[in-house]
Scaffold this motif. Structure first.
Motif, short mmCIF file in Angstrom:
data_model
loop_
_atom_site.label_atom_id
_atom_site.label_comp_id
_atom_site.label_asym_id
_atom_site.label_seq_id
_atom_site.Cartn_x
_atom_site.Cartn_y
_atom_site.Cartn_z
N LYS A 1 0.84 -1.18 0.00
CA LYS A 1 0.00 0.00 0.00
C LYS A 1 0.88 1.24 0.00
CE LYS A 1 -4.28 1.36 -0.09
NZ LYS A 1 -5.19 0.94 -1.18
N TYR B 1 0.60 5.24 0.27
CA TYR B 1 -0.18 6.43 0.55
C TYR B 1 0.62 7.67 0.12
CZ TYR B 1 -3.14 3.42 3.43
OH TYR B 1 -3.98 2.41 3.87
N LYS C 1 0.92 6.44 -9.96
CA LYS C 1 -0.41 5.82 -9.99
C LYS C 1 -0.50 4.78 -11.09
CE LYS C 1 -3.97 8.56 -9.51
NZ LYS C 1 -4.85 9.74 -9.71
N SER D 1 -3.06 5.24 -2.81
CA SER D 1 -4.15 6.06 -2.27
C SER D 1 -3.64 7.48 -2.14
CB SER D 1 -4.60 5.55 -0.89
OG SER D 1 -5.19 4.27 -1.00
N CYS E 1 -3.87 11.27 -0.60
CA CYS E 1 -4.36 11.94 0.60
C CYS E 1 -3.92 13.40 0.60
CB CYS E 1 -3.83 11.23 1.85
SG CYS E 1 -4.37 12.00 3.39
#
Length: 286
Positions: free
Chosen positions: A237, A239, A255, A263, A265
């Protein structure tokens, strides 16, 4: 009285010219159309004294006619002749990209001026014009503009293609390898970035580019080291905390490479800390 004849064997062009010439905002302008053995002829007569304005109207209409009816075919022929080694889909993509480029204000104005100037000079010395012949033999500057911008468009197309091939290779690499870490936080501004683990502890940036997993001729400037580290860690993952609040090319690339692992943020504790303290993210200052 001034008269000028435009010759074409394209009915759509004849209809276009008759329609546009009828809108000329001058008195004593008369139109006629005659069909001969080879060409249809649009003849425009003017009996007034505003000759310069009359010529400007004619040149403007003919310039827009040339751009609208002939330009795409000229560019397509240039691509077919000079870039025959592309497949049909690639040629079509290049042609579409060229259309976008030629509609940009600067390029449009440049080619418009080149056509208009050539037409104005021609109209002062002649009484008739075969439209296709004029384009083929009297518009060398305009054709040079098209050729130059087509070459630039092809170069950009190749760069874009190489970029996507690069992305595909890295995406395949990421998908095929086992992750070495569960979570990584990328704290990012347009100039600097740092990596944190799940406990928010600093992850050292791998600056050994000789061991880089990406292609050596592809560069993201100061973000090279960050990308290299991520490709070595392959987090489950990722972030990404956007301190400046917007995604640039580097973030878009991440991405594409890490896909569903990413993800974005912009409003969490990590974002607030680095945004409010206005810290330089360079690892030299940590």
């Amino acid at each position: 009285m001034k008269s000028f004849c435009i010759k074409s064997n394209n009915n759509y062009i004849i209809d276009y010219l008759l329609k546009e010439f009828s809108k000329i905002d001058l008195e004593t302008v008369y139109l006629s159309s005659h069909t001969f053995k080879i060409y249809d002829n649009v003849i425009i007569h003017y009996t007034g004294n505003e000759l310069d304005t009359f010529y400007k109207y004619i040149c403007d209409i003919l310039t827009k006619c040339i751009i609208f009816f002939y330009e795409r075919k000229l560019v397509k022929n240039f691509i077919e002749y000079n870039y025959f080694y592309f497949n049909d889909i690639e040629k079509q993509s290049i042609l579409d990209n060229c259309t976008d480029v030629f509609n940009e204000d600067n390029t449009y104005n440049e080619k418009y001026d080149a056509i208009f100037s050539s037409l104005h000079t021609y109209l002062l010395e002649h009484k008739s014009l075969v439209l296709s012949g004029f384009i083929n033999f009297r518009l060398s500057k305009y054709r040079d503009i098209l050729d130059y911008n087509t070459d630039i468009t092809v170069s950009n197309f190749l760069i874009e293609r190489e970029y996507h091939e690069f992305i595909d290779i890295l995406h395949l690499y990421v998908s095929s390898k086992e992750s070495l870490i569960d979570t990584v936080h990328l704290v990012y501004t347009s100039k600097d970035s740092i990596l944190l683990d799940a406990n928010h502890d600093l992850i050292p940036i791998d600056d050994e580019l000789l061991k880089a997993k990406y292609l050596s001729d592809i560069s993201f400037s100061s973000n090279d080291y960050c990308l290299n580290t991520l490709l070595n860690l392959l987090p489950e993952k990722l972030y990404i905390h956007l301190i400046n609040g917007y995604e640039d090319e580097f973030i878009t690339t991440l991405k594409l490479i890490f896909d569903s692992r990413v993800s974005i943020c912009t409003d969490c504790d990590i974002c607030h800390v680095y945004r409010l303290t206005n810290l330089n993210l360079s690892t030299d200052n940590l």
